[in-house]
Design a protein around this motif. Structure first.
Motif, PDB file in Angstrom:
ATOM      1  N   ARG A   1       0.839  -1.208   0.000  1.00 29.74           N
ATOM      2  CA  ARG A   1       0.000   0.000   0.000  1.00 29.74           C
ATOM      3  C   ARG A   1       0.876   1.261   0.000  1.00 29.74           C
ATOM      4  O   ARG A   1       0.610   2.207  -0.741  1.00 29.74           O
ATOM      5  N   VAL A   2       1.913   1.263   0.823  1.00 34.03           N
ATOM      6  CA  VAL A   2       2.806   2.424   0.890  1.00 34.03           C
ATOM      7  C   VAL A   2       3.477   2.649  -0.472  1.00 34.03           C
ATOM      8  O   VAL A   2       3.545   3.779  -0.969  1.00 34.03           O
ATOM      9  N   ARG A   3       3.945   1.568  -1.075  1.00 36.92           N
ATOM     10  CA  ARG A   3       4.601   1.678  -2.386  1.00 36.92           C
ATOM     11  C   ARG A   3       3.628   2.235  -3.432  1.00 36.92           C
ATOM     12  O   ARG A   3       3.997   3.077  -4.249  1.00 36.92           O
ATOM     13  N   ALA A   4       2.392   1.768  -3.396  1.00 38.59           N
ATOM     14  CA  ALA A   4       1.394   2.254  -4.349  1.00 38.59           C
ATOM     15  C   ALA A   4       1.091   3.738  -4.118  1.00 38.59           C
ATOM     16  O   ALA A   4       0.936   4.509  -5.082  1.00 38.59           O
ATOM     17  N   GLU A   5       1.027   4.154  -2.866  1.00 38.20           N
ATOM     18  CA  GLU A   5       0.738   5.567  -2.576  1.00 38.20           C
ATOM     19  C   GLU A   5       1.909   6.451  -2.997  1.00 38.20           C
ATOM     20  O   GLU A   5       1.723   7.548  -3.532  1.00 38.20           O
ATOM     21  N   ILE A   6       3.130   5.965  -2.743  1.00 34.15           N
ATOM     22  CA  ILE A   6       4.317   6.708  -3.188  1.00 34.15           C
ATOM     23  C   ILE A   6       4.291   6.835  -4.717  1.00 34.15           C
ATOM     24  O   ILE A   6       4.616   7.887  -5.282  1.00 34.15           O
ATOM     25  N   GLY A   7       3.888   5.764  -5.388  1.00 29.76           N
ATOM     26  CA  GLY A   7       3.765   5.809  -6.843  1.00 29.76           C
ATOM     27  C   GLY A   7       2.753   6.855  -7.287  1.00 29.76           C
ATOM     28  O   GLY A   7       3.015   7.641  -8.208  1.00 29.76           O
ATOM     29  N   ASP A   8       1.601   6.890  -6.620  1.00 33.42           N
ATOM     30  CA  ASP A   8       0.572   7.887  -6.946  1.00 33.42           C
ATOM     31  C   ASP A   8       1.102   9.311  -6.780  1.00 33.42           C
ATOM     32  O   ASP A   8       0.868  10.179  -7.629  1.00 33.42           O
ATOM     33  N   VAL A   9       1.770   9.554  -5.669  1.00 29.78           N
ATOM     34  CA  VAL A   9       2.310  10.900  -5.409  1.00 29.78           C
ATOM     35  C   VAL A   9       3.298  11.272  -6.511  1.00 29.78           C
ATOM     36  O   VAL A   9       3.253  12.384  -7.051  1.00 29.78           O
ATOM     37  N   MET A  10       4.164  10.318  -6.860  1.00 34.13           N
ATOM     38  CA  MET A  10       5.167  10.596  -7.890  1.00 34.13           C
ATOM     39  C   MET A  10       4.517  10.857  -9.251  1.00 34.13           C
ATOM     40  O   MET A  10       4.964  11.725 -10.012  1.00 34.13           O
ATOM     41  N   ILE A  11       3.467  10.122  -9.565  1.00 37.31           N
ATOM     42  CA  ILE A  11       2.767  10.330 -10.838  1.00 37.31           C
ATOM     43  C   ILE A  11       2.217  11.758 -10.930  1.00 37.31           C
ATOM     44  O   ILE A  11       2.435  12.468 -11.919  1.00 37.31           O
TER      45      ILE A  11
END
Lengths: 111, 111, 111, 111
Positions: free
Chosen positions: B61-71
């Motif tokens: 979940r953390v990795r996915a949220e970090i991905g969203d922020v980066m996008i």
């Protein structure tokens, strides 16, 4: 990206700031910086926001805030052992499946 | 970085989402995603937060949220014509001068 | 306000959640909820946002998110021993002096 | 609460700021202020955060930020025609059902 990660890490280590750079604290710092970035746009009309980079002073502030956000995001990802670009690409692949171009064109509806 | 910018841009254009991707809207989307990332850490103790990536579910979940922020950060920078890495490096240079390693070591005090 | 503070406090105590409700954690929870609230507005045009309460579904979501933000803000103020209304009135008095009506009318410029 | 709503509304109207106080803009302003509040806690240990109000300077800053958040939350609710206290009580009732005290005591797990 790897260079930026190394730069930010060296910056923190030279100041002995690893003790402050816990995931909880860095997530808070990121929220704080994003708050400052959002504040740059809060009173602008959509038209003013679209041309904000044409204004030297406001443009410089926006660029600096974007830089701050990127610094903390890079540092948080580093501390967690996450590759920022890989995490973004993985997430993009996932949403590409959830929002097929042919089905959602021109619609902002959430799925 | 350039590849990621191009990927995110293509993703938006294929869906005709440029109309939604104004600086104001993208800043808001960024704030929303950072809120989700912060929420992943809110009830964790500092110790639990430090080892969150050891938990497969929370880590994903953390990795996915970090991905969203980066996008969204990548997309916002692209729309504004800002080079994300350059903006971060420029800001890092600025804070390096304001917080000289020899003077601030081990202190989180604001300057 | 006093009633709401008491209600939220009782809700937390009945669940033995005081251990999670530290100022740091509650500030993070507040940021998370504000992120969800902002997300409700992110893709709306200014016009759509202005009439969001006319849409039963979106209106209910906005109302629920506003409720969440108020709950965590009330709880954070309670834990810190701050009277929410008094803090708002004191700050309003301060900005009233900094932004005299006669001088700033119609301008959003920061002082 | 009604008094505060009226105070904040008068403050805005005297400055002809209704034009800026759209739901989108106010949600952004709220996110910005919450970012400043979070930033007050970001480098504090849980122990330091718990006693932040004992420090006159930091305590005054936290109180002022809480005041800012409350001002924008009150204004946003007013503009949307939402009763802040009612929205919080309604949401509290909803989560009380979702998280029965007897089942979730001492656990922060999400439902």
């Amino acid at each position: 990206m790897d260079d930026l990660t190394a730069l930010v890490r060296a910056f923190a280590e030279e100041r002995d700031w690893q003790q402050f750079h816990t995931p909880k604290n860095l997530a808070m710092a990121l929220a704080g910086e994003v708050g400052e970035l959002v504040a740059e746009f809060q009173w602008l009309t959509p038209e003013q926001a679209a041309t904000v980079m044409d204004d030297p002073e406001a443009g410089a502030r926006v660029r600096a805030e974007i830089g701050d956000v990127m610094i903390y995001l890079t540092r948080l990802a580093d501390v967690l052992g996450i590759d920022l670009t890989e995490a973004a690409v993985a997430k993009l692949a996932e949403v590409s499946v959830r929002y097929p171009a042919g089905e959602v064109r021109g619609s902002a509806a959430k799925r």
